[in-house]
Design a protein around this motif. Structure first.
Motif, PDB file in Angstrom:
ATOM      1  N   TYR A 104     -65.401 -18.026  42.050  1.00  0.00           N
ATOM      2  CA  TYR A 104     -64.304 -18.079  43.010  1.00  0.00           C
ATOM      3  C   TYR A 104     -63.864 -16.662  43.369  1.00  0.00           C
ATOM      4  O   TYR A 104     -63.750 -15.801  42.498  1.00  0.00           O
ATOM      5  N   TYR A 105     -63.605 -16.448  44.661  1.00  0.00           N
ATOM      6  CA  TYR A 105     -63.165 -15.143  45.144  1.00  0.00           C
ATOM      7  C   TYR A 105     -62.215 -15.329  46.317  1.00  0.00           C
ATOM      8  O   TYR A 105     -61.945 -16.445  46.763  1.00  0.00           O
ATOM      9  N   GLU A 106     -61.763 -14.196  46.849  1.00  0.00           N
ATOM     10  CA  GLU A 106     -60.964 -14.171  48.069  1.00  0.00           C
ATOM     11  C   GLU A 106     -61.641 -13.175  49.001  1.00  0.00           C
ATOM     12  O   GLU A 106     -61.922 -12.039  48.599  1.00  0.00           O
ATOM     13  N   PRO A 150     -59.477 -17.971  50.391  1.00  0.00           N
ATOM     14  CA  PRO A 150     -60.145 -18.314  49.138  1.00  0.00           C
ATOM     15  C   PRO A 150     -61.490 -18.977  49.408  1.00  0.00           C
ATOM     16  O   PRO A 150     -61.609 -19.819  50.293  1.00  0.00           O
ATOM     17  N   VAL A 151     -62.511 -18.544  48.655  1.00  0.00           N
ATOM     18  CA  VAL A 151     -63.852 -19.107  48.813  1.00  0.00           C
ATOM     19  C   VAL A 151     -64.446 -19.404  47.440  1.00  0.00           C
ATOM     20  O   VAL A 151     -64.012 -18.853  46.429  1.00  0.00           O
ATOM     21  N   VAL A 152     -65.444 -20.275  47.454  1.00  0.00           N
ATOM     22  CA  VAL A 152     -66.228 -20.544  46.256  1.00  0.00           C
ATOM     23  C   VAL A 152     -67.685 -20.279  46.594  1.00  0.00           C
ATOM     24  O   VAL A 152     -68.170 -20.691  47.648  1.00  0.00           O
ATOM     25  N   VAL A 191     -71.560 -20.712  50.473  1.00  0.00           N
ATOM     26  CA  VAL A 191     -70.185 -20.236  50.390  1.00  0.00           C
ATOM     27  C   VAL A 191     -69.332 -21.259  51.124  1.00  0.00           C
ATOM     28  O   VAL A 191     -69.620 -21.621  52.265  1.00  0.00           O
ATOM     29  N   TYR A 192     -68.292 -21.731  50.433  1.00  0.00           N
ATOM     30  CA  TYR A 192     -67.355 -22.689  51.013  1.00  0.00           C
ATOM     31  C   TYR A 192     -65.970 -22.074  51.072  1.00  0.00           C
ATOM     32  O   TYR A 192     -65.511 -21.459  50.102  1.00  0.00           O
ATOM     33  N   ARG A 193     -65.320 -22.263  52.197  1.00  0.00           N
ATOM     34  CA  ARG A 193     -63.922 -21.868  52.370  1.00  0.00           C
ATOM     35  C   ARG A 193     -63.062 -22.995  51.808  1.00  0.00           C
ATOM     36  O   ARG A 193     -63.297 -24.177  52.117  1.00  0.00           O
TER      37      ARG A 193
END
Length: 193
Positions: A94-96, A103-105, A126-128
């Motif tokens: 998980y990140y931003e 936020p994304v995964v 990558v999913y928002r």
């Protein structure tokens, strides 16, 4: 009431209370009943220290019509043997996104037969995370490619096999990283960097 009966009633009450406490529904996103664990980095924390949104990556992949049949086949059940035995071959971070606060995964899928030492990625996504759902904003498949986080931002990593390598071409000789940039609707590869 006899002592044995009172004890049995008390134990049943305690068991019911424990079951109710342990079985509460916690909304962490899409879930899979009875799913095997997935190797993952903990969901990020907000400034207040509370967990940010997270997802059930296996279910997200299963429900996304844009995910290939090969990847969906890889997440039908946990790996039956090998280094990933009992786990889905799905790796989550998980990140931003930089300068956006989005936020994304990052979800990478590796086949159960893949080697730890050499890349065996089936695909990276990558999913928002927004509005209670996960929206796919980038995909890489084939060529042993995956998504990663490098120097503060998202990248796609592709394995390079040199012709006539000493390892017989089983492991990549090097890795090529291409920066991914947010264009307002999705992530795009920045060529020539």
């Amino acid at each position: 009431m006899p002592m044995k009966t009172r004890l049995a009633v008390a134990l049943c009450a305690v068991a019911a209370g424990l079951c109710a406490a342990g079985c509460g529904v916690v909304d962490t996103g899409v879930r899979v009943s009875g799913a095997a664990p997935t190797p993952t980095e903990p969901a990020p924390r907000t400034e207040g220290g509370t967990p940010a949104r997270s997802v059930d990556a296996v279910e997200v992949l299963r429900e996304d019509p844009g995910v290939s049949d090969a990847v969906k086949e890889a997440v039908v059940r946990p790996c039956p043997e090998g280094y990933g035995e009992g786990w889905y071959p799905v790796y989550v971070r998980y990140y931003e996104l930089p300068d956006t606060g989005i936020p994304v995964v990052l979800i990478n899928v590796q086949g159960c037969a893949g080697s730890v030492a050499c890349t065996g990625a089936l695909g990276g996504y990558v999913y928002r995370l927004w509005e209670g759902r996960a929206e796919r904003i980038y995909t890489t498949t084939g060529g042993a490619s995956e998504v990663a986080w490098h120097e503060g931002g998202p990248v796609v990593e592709r394995a390079d096999w040199a012709a006539g390598s000493g390892a017989g071409g089983t492991c990549p000789e090097s890795l090529t990283r291409t920066r991914l940039e947010w264009d307002g609707a999705g992530l795009t590869e920045q060529r020539g960097e």
